[in-house]
Design an enzyme around this catalytic site. Structure first.
Site, PDB file in Angstrom:
ATOM      1  N   MET A 113       0.059  39.251 -35.422  1.00 28.73           N
ATOM      2  CA  MET A 113       0.976  38.327 -36.100  1.00 28.73           C
ATOM      3  C   MET A 113       1.241  38.764 -37.536  1.00 28.73           C
ATOM      4  SD  MET A 113       1.877  36.407 -33.722  1.00 28.73           S
ATOM      5  CE  MET A 113       2.959  35.420 -34.743  1.00 28.73           C
ATOM      6  N   GLU A 114       0.224  39.298 -38.187  1.00 27.47           N
ATOM      7  CA  GLU A 114       0.402  39.778 -39.558  1.00 27.47           C
ATOM      8  C   GLU A 114       1.346  40.972 -39.596  1.00 27.47           C
ATOM      9  OE1 GLU A 114      -2.933  37.091 -39.498  1.00 27.47           O
ATOM     10  OE2 GLU A 114      -2.389  38.732 -38.167  1.00 27.47           O
ATOM     11  N   ASP A 128      18.436  40.313 -47.801  1.00 27.46           N
ATOM     12  CA  ASP A 128      18.664  39.525 -49.011  1.00 27.46           C
ATOM     13  C   ASP A 128      19.225  40.370 -50.144  1.00 27.46           C
ATOM     14  OD1 ASP A 128      18.442  37.162 -50.722  1.00 27.46           O
ATOM     15  OD2 ASP A 128      16.809  38.265 -51.694  1.00 27.46           O
TER      16      ASP A 128
END
EC number: 4.6.1.17
Length: 162
Positions: A113-114, A128
């Site tokens: 998950m990390e 972004d």
């Protein structure tokens, strides 16, 4: 609940008890891609993005994402990570950027998950920083490529069906 470890016998979500598991070295490698316009790719490749060093900032963001995974994923254990390595591969043919993250710990649960969170946060940071010139960028193909350690042993994506 058919093998879903995050649910108890009554079907309620819970954090899995890993207290009895043996501590071992755990490694996970995840990968993902962001596709973009050729002009956007050139800005990143040439270091000319208005917001600065896109991949340098994305690398730090990916590391931060790995460290903050337990704050984002409700049933994920907080882990003491021993290593987070982030690599970006520029792909002229795509055009786009591949992000590969390796996360390591010595503990009772894996770091898949990390690694996945780190890849996503790194690629989101690229988005972004470049969205002013390319809102159509696509983040794709995020997956665990390899995991090592733990009771279930080692696994590589090429070993999986599909």
């Amino acid at each position: 609940m058919s093998g879903l470890t995050h649910f108890d016998a009554a079907g309620h979500a819970h954090m899995v008890d890993v207290g009895d598991k043996q501590e071992t070295r755990r490694i996970a490698i995840a990968r993902g891609t962001i596709r973009m316009l050729p002009a956007t790719f050139a800005l990143i490749r040439d270091g000319k993005a208005r917001k600065g060093d896109v991949l340098g900032v994305a690398r730090i963001a990916a590391i931060q994402g790995a460290k903050r995974t337990a704050d984002l994923i409700p049933l994920c254990h907080p882990l003491a990570l021993t290593r987070v390595a982030v690599e970006f591969e520029l792909d002229d043919a795509l055009p786009g950027v591949h992000c590969v993250v390796q996360v390591e710990t010595f503990g009772r649960t894996g770091v898949e998950m990390e690694a996945l969170t780190a890849v996503q946060v790194g690629l989101l940071t690229v988005y972004d920083m470049c969205k002013a010139v390319d809102r159509g960028m696509v983040i794709t193909d995020v997956s665990v490529r390899e995991k090592r350690g733990g009771k279930s042993g080692d696994w590589k994506a090429e070993d999986a069906a599909g």
